[in-house]
Design an enzyme around this catalytic site. Structure first.
Site, short mmCIF file in Angstrom:
data_model
loop_
_atom_site.label_atom_id
_atom_site.label_comp_id
_atom_site.label_asym_id
_atom_site.label_seq_id
_atom_site.Cartn_x
_atom_site.Cartn_y
_atom_site.Cartn_z
N LYS A 11 0.84 -1.20 0.00
CA LYS A 11 0.00 0.00 0.00
C LYS A 11 0.88 1.26 0.00
O LYS A 11 2.08 1.19 0.29
CB LYS A 11 -0.92 -0.04 1.22
CG LYS A 11 -1.99 -1.13 1.14
CD LYS A 11 -2.81 -1.12 2.43
CE LYS A 11 -4.08 -1.92 2.31
NZ LYS A 11 -4.90 -1.79 3.56
N TYR A 51 -12.27 -2.56 -3.52
CA TYR A 51 -12.85 -2.47 -2.17
C TYR A 51 -14.37 -2.41 -2.18
O TYR A 51 -14.97 -1.92 -1.23
CB TYR A 51 -12.27 -1.25 -1.45
CG TYR A 51 -10.89 -1.46 -0.89
CD1 TYR A 51 -10.61 -2.54 -0.04
CD2 TYR A 51 -9.85 -0.57 -1.18
CE1 TYR A 51 -9.34 -2.73 0.49
CE2 TYR A 51 -8.57 -0.76 -0.65
CZ TYR A 51 -8.33 -1.84 0.20
OH TYR A 51 -7.07 -2.02 0.73
N PHE A 59 -15.58 4.63 6.53
CA PHE A 59 -14.20 4.97 6.16
C PHE A 59 -13.93 4.76 4.66
O PHE A 59 -12.80 4.93 4.20
CB PHE A 59 -13.20 4.16 6.99
CG PHE A 59 -13.38 2.66 6.92
CD1 PHE A 59 -12.86 1.92 5.87
CD2 PHE A 59 -14.10 1.99 7.91
CE1 PHE A 59 -13.04 0.54 5.79
CE2 PHE A 59 -14.28 0.60 7.84
CZ PHE A 59 -13.75 -0.12 6.78
N ASN A 125 -1.86 0.31 7.05
CA ASN A 125 -1.36 -0.98 7.50
C ASN A 125 -0.47 -1.69 6.47
O ASN A 125 -0.35 -2.91 6.48
CB ASN A 125 -2.51 -1.86 8.00
CG ASN A 125 -3.63 -1.99 6.96
OD1 ASN A 125 -3.43 -1.66 5.80
ND2 ASN A 125 -4.78 -2.49 7.39
N HIS A 128 -1.84 -5.12 1.68
CA HIS A 128 -3.13 -5.79 1.48
C HIS A 128 -2.85 -7.25 1.23
O HIS A 128 -1.91 -7.58 0.50
CB HIS A 128 -3.89 -5.20 0.27
CG HIS A 128 -5.06 -6.06 -0.12
ND1 HIS A 128 -6.28 -5.95 0.51
CD2 HIS A 128 -5.18 -7.09 -0.99
CE1 HIS A 128 -7.11 -6.86 0.00
NE2 HIS A 128 -6.46 -7.57 -0.92
N GLU A 139 -9.69 -11.06 -6.63
CA GLU A 139 -8.66 -10.01 -6.60
C GLU A 139 -7.51 -10.32 -7.57
O GLU A 139 -7.01 -9.40 -8.23
CB GLU A 139 -8.13 -9.86 -5.17
CG GLU A 139 -9.20 -9.28 -4.24
CD GLU A 139 -8.76 -9.23 -2.78
OE1 GLU A 139 -7.64 -9.68 -2.47
OE2 GLU A 139 -9.56 -8.73 -1.95
#
Ligand code: IDP
Ligand code: MG
Length: 151
Positions: A11, A51, A59, A125, A128, A139
């Site tokens: 990320k 997503y 969020f 974080n 992914h 994905e």
């Protein structure tokens, strides 16, 4: 035991903080095999598709900005996307990554060591990782063409 493929993204916080090499090192040490890798400029549409199951979360809009590098000054919206393959790869990579919330991620995991929650409440974080076989299949297809993945 089954041979699985799982999608991994470094990320924007991981990229900007120069954690790409460290993350690949941990993944390689697991014994899983890297079978695809590509720098991707993430479009708005692609981010929303990736997503989409979270689109009703409070969020969500900030998550789209985050994954497109807007909080880290990444004008190319770049993310390193990879596919790793091996026995129980999905769970194995989730274990290396650690829990979603960096404050709850175990010490020594990538997220536990290097993730943070910003004052605005965004979970940054680093990585992914697909969460289950259904997500992984969807994905991997979203980020790679079949011919970009080693047989
Ligand atoms: P995962 O990345 O561990 O699979 P998901 O629930 O799929 O977690 O959420 C996707 C991403 O959305 C997380 O990695 C994190 O960056 C962000 N996120 C998830 N839950 C929250 C939250 O409660 N607040 C802020 N950001 C969140
Ligand atoms: Mg997830």
């Amino acid at each position: 035991m089954s041979i699985e493929q799982t999608l991994i993204l470094i990320k924007p916080d991981g990229y900007a903080r120069r954690l790409t090499g460290l993350t690949i090192d941990r993944l390689d040490a697991s014994g899983l095999e890297m079978v695809a890798a590509r720098m991707v400029s993430v479009s708005e549409k692609h981010a929303r598709e990736h997503y989409k199951s979270l689109s009703d979360k409070p969020f969500f809009e900030n998550l789209i900005k985050y994954i497109r590098g807007e909080f880290h000054g990444l004008k190319n919206h770049q993310v390193l996307a990879m596919v790793y393959r091996g026995e129980n790869a999905i769970k194995a990579v989730r274990a290396i990554a650690g829990a979603t919330n960096p404050e709850q991620a175990a010490a020594g995991t990538i997220r536990g060591s290097f993730g943070r929650i910003t004052t605005a409440g965004q979970f940054e974080n680093v990585i992914h990782a697909s969460s289950d076989p259904g997500d992984a299949e969807r994905e991997v297809k979203l980020w790679f063409k079949p011919e970009e993945i080693l047989p």
